[in-house]
Write an enzyme that holds these catalytic residues in place. Structure first.
Site, PDB file in Angstrom:
ATOM      1  N   HIS A  44      39.206  28.750  28.252  1.00  9.79           N
ATOM      2  CA  HIS A  44      37.946  29.132  28.946  1.00  9.79           C
ATOM      3  C   HIS A  44      37.388  30.498  29.136  1.00  9.79           C
ATOM      4  O   HIS A  44      36.406  31.032  29.735  1.00  9.79           O
ATOM      5  CB  HIS A  44      37.826  28.334  30.391  1.00  9.79           C
ATOM      6  CG  HIS A  44      36.282  28.251  30.946  1.00  9.79           C
ATOM      7  ND1 HIS A  44      35.963  28.901  32.163  1.00  9.79           N
ATOM      8  CD2 HIS A  44      35.448  27.709  30.456  1.00  9.79           C
ATOM      9  CE1 HIS A  44      34.821  28.804  32.211  1.00  9.79           C
ATOM     10  NE2 HIS A  44      34.122  27.834  31.341  1.00  9.79           N
ATOM     11  N   LYS A  46      36.479  34.435  28.159  1.00  9.83           N
ATOM     12  CA  LYS A  46      35.482  34.985  27.255  1.00  9.83           C
ATOM     13  C   LYS A  46      35.737  36.379  27.376  1.00  9.83           C
ATOM     14  O   LYS A  46      35.712  37.152  28.202  1.00  9.83           O
ATOM     15  CB  LYS A  46      34.198  34.706  28.011  1.00  9.83           C
ATOM     16  CG  LYS A  46      33.652  33.319  28.130  1.00  9.83           C
ATOM     17  CD  LYS A  46      33.859  32.826  29.392  1.00  9.83           C
ATOM     18  CE  LYS A  46      33.032  31.633  29.802  1.00  9.83           C
ATOM     19  NZ  LYS A  46      33.616  30.418  29.210  1.00  9.83           N
ATOM     20  N   ASP A  51      38.823  48.091  19.485  1.00  4.03           N
ATOM     21  CA  ASP A  51      39.626  49.070  18.992  1.00  4.03           C
ATOM     22  C   ASP A  51      40.816  49.279  20.387  1.00  4.03           C
ATOM     23  O   ASP A  51      41.484  50.652  20.377  1.00  4.03           O
ATOM     24  CB  ASP A  51      38.877  50.501  18.968  1.00  4.03           C
ATOM     25  CG  ASP A  51      37.925  50.344  17.640  1.00  4.03           C
ATOM     26  OD1 ASP A  51      38.270  49.353  16.958  1.00  4.03           O
ATOM     27  OD2 ASP A  51      37.067  50.887  17.634  1.00  4.03           O
ATOM     28  N   HIS A 219      25.117  30.863  35.609  1.00  8.25           N
ATOM     29  CA  HIS A 219      26.501  30.667  35.042  1.00  8.25           C
ATOM     30  C   HIS A 219      27.382  31.653  35.319  1.00  8.25           C
ATOM     31  O   HIS A 219      28.668  31.486  35.094  1.00  8.25           O
ATOM     32  CB  HIS A 219      26.190  30.665  33.537  1.00  8.25           C
ATOM     33  CG  HIS A 219      27.390  29.986  32.822  1.00  8.25           C
ATOM     34  ND1 HIS A 219      28.471  30.975  32.121  1.00  8.25           N
ATOM     35  CD2 HIS A 219      28.200  28.753  32.754  1.00  8.25           C
ATOM     36  CE1 HIS A 219      29.191  30.049  31.377  1.00  8.25           C
ATOM     37  NE2 HIS A 219      29.112  28.855  31.701  1.00  8.25           N
ATOM     38  N   LYS A 221      30.193  33.770  37.275  1.00  9.19           N
ATOM     39  CA  LYS A 221      31.500  33.734  38.331  1.00  9.19           C
ATOM     40  C   LYS A 221      31.793  34.989  38.820  1.00  9.19           C
ATOM     41  O   LYS A 221      32.243  35.793  38.351  1.00  9.19           O
ATOM     42  CB  LYS A 221      32.794  32.952  37.388  1.00  9.19           C
ATOM     43  CG  LYS A 221      32.271  31.918  36.613  1.00  9.19           C
ATOM     44  CD  LYS A 221      31.958  32.078  35.317  1.00  9.19           C
ATOM     45  CE  LYS A 221      31.949  30.908  34.222  1.00  9.19           C
ATOM     46  NZ  LYS A 221      31.108  29.896  34.669  1.00  9.19           N
ATOM     47  N   ASP A 226      33.837  41.479  51.764  1.00  9.18           N
ATOM     48  CA  ASP A 226      33.323  42.601  52.491  1.00  9.18           C
ATOM     49  C   ASP A 226      32.695  43.733  51.724  1.00  9.18           C
ATOM     50  O   ASP A 226      32.169  43.320  51.077  1.00  9.18           O
ATOM     51  CB  ASP A 226      34.889  43.271  53.281  1.00  9.18           C
ATOM     52  CG  ASP A 226      35.628  42.007  54.080  1.00  9.18           C
ATOM     53  OD1 ASP A 226      34.745  41.060  54.590  1.00  9.18           O
ATOM     54  OD2 ASP A 226      36.613  42.012  54.431  1.00  9.18           O
TER      55      ASP A 226
END
Length: 288
Positions: A44, A46, A51, A219, A221, A226
């Site tokens: 999952h 991404k 370089d 979508h 996450k 704090d």
């Protein structure tokens, strides 16, 4: 690419890349009868690496919907973070482990770290997955939630946590922490969307507040603790991310970065509506 999530990907699409000289591989760890039960273990992550000097990690996959071109979802809300400095090599290590698992090849990469030109933020790259000796992803969430003293803001498209995360959220709210969970209004996976309602009903009495994002599909996450700790990555607040998926999260201890994340989330909350368990109680019996 994740072979399970991209099961509809046509060969013609990949052929254009291969003919242009790109190396393409599916991440499949269910290749025979011995590994037939590993179908659930999905990649999952991404990741974009450039370089060995910069890396991008977050919620964005490669697809038309992520550019807001989906007729079903329209506006797509997501977050990615750009990294420079030695943390890039940590992201690169995660990538090459996945690449080697899929291809049994290890391409030559730049492993000499360089200092970030415009920052000195304390950053850790958390690559988690079912191959870990401990449940790295769920332990990370539990520790972050328990460490909150004033504010805990989490955004996730899915909310299907386990018992220890539920207890951690309840305890945080009971000790006076401003606990907010931002979820999408529109579902993309109906069963997961419906399951989340029961967990809202379980945590709201302790003081956990829930918001539904309005403009389109949410979508991202992201987690803010704090005024100095923030995390951006691929892990959702569900058991699949905690135990089955290969995930990656960038966690940063820095007041300036946390302030940027806070401003971003405040805008998201302004584009959301406060919701609660009473909505489930008002639904018809077939919905429940």
């Amino acid at each position: 690419y994740d072979g399970i999530g991209c099961y509809k990907l046509p060969n013609e699409y990949l052929r254009v890349l291969i003919d242009a000289g790109a190396k393409v591989s599916s991440f499949r760890n269910s290749t025979g009868w011995r590994t037939r039960f590993q179908l659930n273990f999905r990649n999952h992550r991404k990741i974009v690496l450039v370089d060995g000097r910069s890396a991008y990690v977050g919620g964005h996959n490669v697809g038309e919907e992520y550019m807001g071109r989906s007729q079903r979802f329209g506006h797509w809300r997501d977050t990615h973070v750009k990294l420079t400095g030695p943390a890039v090599q940590c992201v690169q290590l995660s990538f090459i482990e996945d690449w080697y698992c899929a291809t049994h090849e290890a391409p030559k990469l730049v492993w000499e770290p360089q200092s970030a030109a415009d920052g000195d933020k304390d950053t850790i790259v958390i690559a988690s997955g079912p191959a870990d000796e401990l449940e790295t992803c769920s332990l990370f969430f539990v520790q972050a939630i328990h460490s909150a003293r004033r504010r805990l803001w989490i955004t996730s498209p899915y909310f299907v946590p386990d018992a220890q995360v539920i207890a951690a959220l309840q305890l945080a709210a009971l000790r006076g922490v401003d606990v907010r969970i931002l979820l999408p209004e529109k579902p993309d996976h109906l069963l997961v969307y419906l399951s989340g309602f029961s967990f809202v009903e379980e945590t709201e009495p302790a003081g956990v507040k829930f918001y539904r994002y309005q403009p389109g599909f949410l979508h991202q996450k992201v987690m803010l603790v704090d005024d100095q700790f923030a995390a951006v990555g691929t892990a959702n607040l569900d058991n699949r991310s905690f135990r089955l998926n290969f995930e990656i999260t960038i966690a940063t201890l820095d007041k300036d970065f946390a302030a940027e994340v806070a401003a971003m989330l405040e805008t998201d909350f302004a584009n959301s509506r406060l919701t609660g368990a009473d909505e489930l109680r008002a639904r018809p019996w077939w919905f429940k």
